[in-house]
Design a protein around this motif. Sequence first.
Motif, mmCIF file in Angstrom:
data_model
loop_
_atom_site.group_PDB
_atom_site.id
_atom_site.type_symbol
_atom_site.label_atom_id
_atom_site.label_comp_id
_atom_site.label_asym_id
_atom_site.label_seq_id
_atom_site.Cartn_x
_atom_site.Cartn_y
_atom_site.Cartn_z
ATOM 1 N N ASP A 1 0.867 -1.176 0.000
ATOM 2 C CA ASP A 1 0.000 0.000 0.000
ATOM 3 C C ASP A 1 0.904 1.227 0.000
ATOM 4 N N ASP A 2 0.848 2.031 -1.057
ATOM 5 C CA ASP A 2 1.784 3.147 -1.206
ATOM 6 C C ASP A 2 1.667 4.159 -0.069
ATOM 7 N N ASP A 3 0.467 4.448 0.363
ATOM 8 C CA ASP A 3 0.296 5.427 1.446
ATOM 9 C C ASP A 3 0.906 4.910 2.747
ATOM 10 N N ARG A 4 0.653 3.665 3.066
ATOM 11 C CA ARG A 4 1.244 3.086 4.273
ATOM 12 C C ARG A 4 2.772 3.052 4.170
ATOM 13 N N ASN A 5 3.242 2.698 2.993
ATOM 14 C CA ASN A 5 4.682 2.580 2.800
ATOM 15 C C ASN A 5 5.393 3.915 2.967
ATOM 16 N N GLU A 6 4.742 5.002 2.568
ATOM 17 C CA GLU A 6 5.366 6.329 2.633
ATOM 18 C C GLU A 6 5.315 6.940 4.034
ATOM 19 N N LEU A 7 4.540 6.348 4.925
ATOM 20 C CA LEU A 7 4.404 6.907 6.262
ATOM 21 C C LEU A 7 5.748 6.880 6.988
ATOM 22 N N ASP A 8 6.145 8.018 7.548
ATOM 23 C CA ASP A 8 7.401 8.132 8.290
ATOM 24 C C ASP A 8 7.101 7.930 9.770
ATOM 25 N N SER A 9 7.573 6.810 10.312
ATOM 26 C CA SER A 9 7.256 6.489 11.704
ATOM 27 C C SER A 9 8.373 5.655 12.301
ATOM 28 N N ARG A 10 8.556 5.764 13.610
ATOM 29 C CA ARG A 10 9.522 4.930 14.323
ATOM 30 C C ARG A 10 8.835 3.735 14.969
ATOM 31 N N GLU A 11 7.570 3.531 14.679
ATOM 32 C CA GLU A 11 6.818 2.428 15.266
ATOM 33 C C GLU A 11 6.690 1.279 14.267
ATOM 34 N N ALA A 12 6.468 0.075 14.793
ATOM 35 C CA ALA A 12 6.158 -1.055 13.932
ATOM 36 C C ALA A 12 4.864 -0.766 13.188
ATOM 37 N N ARG A 13 4.800 -1.161 11.909
ATOM 38 C CA ARG A 13 3.623 -0.805 11.111
ATOM 39 C C ARG A 13 3.481 -1.717 9.893
ATOM 40 N N TYR A 14 2.246 -1.827 9.414
ATOM 41 C CA TYR A 14 1.974 -2.485 8.140
ATOM 42 C C TYR A 14 2.362 -1.558 6.999
ATOM 43 N N ILE A 15 2.912 -2.121 5.930
ATOM 44 C CA ILE A 15 2.993 -1.388 4.668
ATOM 45 C C ILE A 15 2.331 -2.189 3.550
ATOM 46 N N SER A 16 1.773 -3.334 3.879
ATOM 47 C CA SER A 16 1.064 -4.137 2.884
ATOM 48 C C SER A 16 -0.360 -3.629 2.712
ATOM 49 N N ALA A 17 -0.939 -3.968 1.574
ATOM 50 C CA ALA A 17 -2.305 -3.557 1.275
ATOM 51 C C ALA A 17 -3.295 -4.321 2.148
ATOM 52 N N GLU A 18 -4.416 -3.679 2.434
ATOM 53 C CA GLU A 18 -5.471 -4.315 3.223
ATOM 54 C C GLU A 18 -5.917 -5.600 2.528
ATOM 55 N N GLY A 19 -5.947 -6.694 3.286
ATOM 56 C CA GLY A 19 -6.400 -7.967 2.758
ATOM 57 C C GLY A 19 -5.358 -8.757 2.004
ATOM 58 N N ALA A 20 -4.124 -8.248 1.887
ATOM 59 C CA ALA A 20 -3.061 -8.993 1.197
ATOM 60 C C ALA A 20 -2.752 -10.275 1.975
ATOM 61 N N PRO A 21 -2.532 -11.390 1.281
ATOM 62 C CA PRO A 21 -2.265 -12.652 1.979
ATOM 63 C C PRO A 21 -1.005 -12.637 2.833
ATOM 64 N N VAL A 22 -0.001 -11.867 2.407
ATOM 65 C CA VAL A 22 1.257 -11.779 3.148
ATOM 66 C C VAL A 22 1.356 -10.406 3.792
ATOM 67 N N ALA A 23 1.584 -10.371 5.095
ATOM 68 C CA ALA A 23 1.792 -9.107 5.796
ATOM 69 C C ALA A 23 3.202 -8.602 5.502
ATOM 70 N N VAL A 24 3.308 -7.374 5.037
ATOM 71 C CA VAL A 24 4.615 -6.734 4.877
ATOM 72 C C VAL A 24 4.710 -5.650 5.942
ATOM 73 N N LEU A 25 5.762 -5.721 6.749
ATOM 74 C CA LEU A 25 5.894 -4.847 7.911
ATOM 75 C C LEU A 25 7.210 -4.086 7.882
ATOM 76 N N VAL A 26 7.226 -2.968 8.561
ATOM 77 C CA VAL A 26 8.462 -2.313 8.966
ATOM 78 C C VAL A 26 8.515 -2.404 10.484
ATOM 79 N N VAL A 27 9.576 -3.010 11.016
ATOM 80 C CA VAL A 27 9.727 -3.167 12.461
ATOM 81 C C VAL A 27 11.112 -2.673 12.855
ATOM 82 N N PRO A 28 11.211 -1.549 13.556
ATOM 83 C CA PRO A 28 12.529 -1.063 13.979
ATOM 84 C C PRO A 28 13.251 -2.087 14.847
ATOM 85 N N THR A 29 14.517 -2.284 14.564
ATOM 86 C CA THR A 29 15.302 -3.220 15.355
ATOM 87 C C THR A 29 15.825 -2.537 16.606
ATOM 88 N N ASP A 30 16.156 -3.322 17.604
ATOM 89 C CA ASP A 30 16.767 -2.811 18.834
ATOM 90 C C ASP A 30 17.693 -3.896 19.381
#
Length: 397
Positions: free
Chosen positions: A355-384
Motif C-alpha cells: 500500500d503506497d500510502d502506508r509505505n510512505e508513512l514516516d514512523s519509528r513504530e512497527a507498522r503495516y505497509i502491505s495492502a489491506e487484505g493482502a495474503p502476506v503481511a509486509v511490515l516495517v519493524v525497527p530493530t533494537d
Amino acid sequence: MSAVLVVNSGSSSFKYQLIELEGEKTLASGLVERIGEETGSTKHKNALTGDETSNDSTPIPDHSAGFEVMLNAFQDHGPSFDEHPLVAVGHRVVHGGSQFDKATIVTTAVEHAIEKLSALAPLHNPANLEGIRAASKAFPGVPEVAVFDTAFHQTLTPAAYTYAIDDKLAKEHQVRRYGFHGTSHKYVSAAAADFLGKPLAELKMIVLHIGNGASACAILAGRSIETSMGLTPLEGLVMGTRSGDVDPAVVFHLHREAGLDFDELEGMLNKQSGLLGLTGNGDMRDVQDAAARGDETAEAALAVYRHRIRHYVGAYAAQLGGLDAVVFTAGVGENNALLRRRTLMGLEFLGIRIDDDRNELDSREARYISAEGAPVAVLVVPTDEELEIARQAAALV
C-alpha cells in the motif's frame, strides 16, 4: 532500578547503552572513539535529563582508558550506578562459531574461545574481546555476558550450513555457514509476531535487515532455517561496501589477471565493493539521489541491489514452504520507502502487495505497509539489538 550496560566494542571505538530492566527504558547512551590516536572523542547522553556532553581532546590510549572516561561521564553527568545497579554487562560478540548457540556468561574459557574464533572474524572478535576485558576491570564482580551475532542461526540444518567443498578440510578449518545479525533477526521476528498478534511458533517469516551491512533470514516457527551471510558477513546481499555473493573464481581471476594479492582482494571485496564499488558512493541516500537526477550508473547499481534482495525473498519463500510475513528493518530497511516499494514490485504472485500510502508513512513504530487484505503481511519493524542483548544478559544472570 537494576540495569544492564550494553557494550558494542570495535577496534578503535565502542558504543554503550544503559538499559533499565523494568520498563526496558534506555537511561543513557554514549560513544567513545578514536581510541589509540593522539586524542580521543567521547559523547555521553543522560536520557533521563536530556543532557548531552562531548569531549574531543582527551587521550584514550586503549579500551581500559576508554571505560575510565565512560565511568567519569556517568559520575559527572549521570545517571548514577548507585541508583541503577548493574546486574550484568552485555557484550555484542560477532562470531561464536558452532559452539555458542545462546548468550553465555564470560569465563576464562569463554574468553579463550572468543580469541580462538578470531581466525573467523579477525576484524571483530579481537575488538569485542578488548571490550570484555576492559569492562571486567571497570566493573569487578559484575557478570559479563557475551551475546553472539551467530547464535540465532545455530538452528540451521546441515543441508543449509554446509558448503560443498572437501569435507575433511572444511571440518578442520571450521568452514561452514554461520550467519550474522542474529541478535537483530531474533528481536525483530519476535516483535513482528507481537505486532501481528500471532504466536511466533505459527509464522513463516522473512526478515530483511538492510543497513550498510545487510542480510536476509528465513524464520520458521521462531527458528532461523536459512540466512544470506555465510562463513563471514561478506556473503549474500549487496551492501554499502561489501560485494555480497560473487563467483569464488572472481578472486582467482583477479589474482592472475589484475595482479591483486589476497590481502588486496579481501580489502576490495569488504571495503571497496557493494554500492561503493558500483557507483563510487556507499551511502544509499546519495546513490538514490543521483539516480533521481538521471545518473544511469546509480540506477543500474540500485537495480543490482534490489535484484539480489528479490532473489533471496523468492528462495526463502520456497524454503519456508509458504509465507506469512516479510519484515524490513535496520537503517535502510526502516527508512527507505522507495527501496521497499521497488524491491517488492512484481511479487504479487507470492501474495505480496504494498500500500503506497502506508509505505510512505514516516514512523519509528512497527507498522503495516502491505495492502489491506493482502495474503502476506509486509511490515516495517525497527530493530533494537541493544535491548535484545540486555534481555538475554538479564535472563541469563
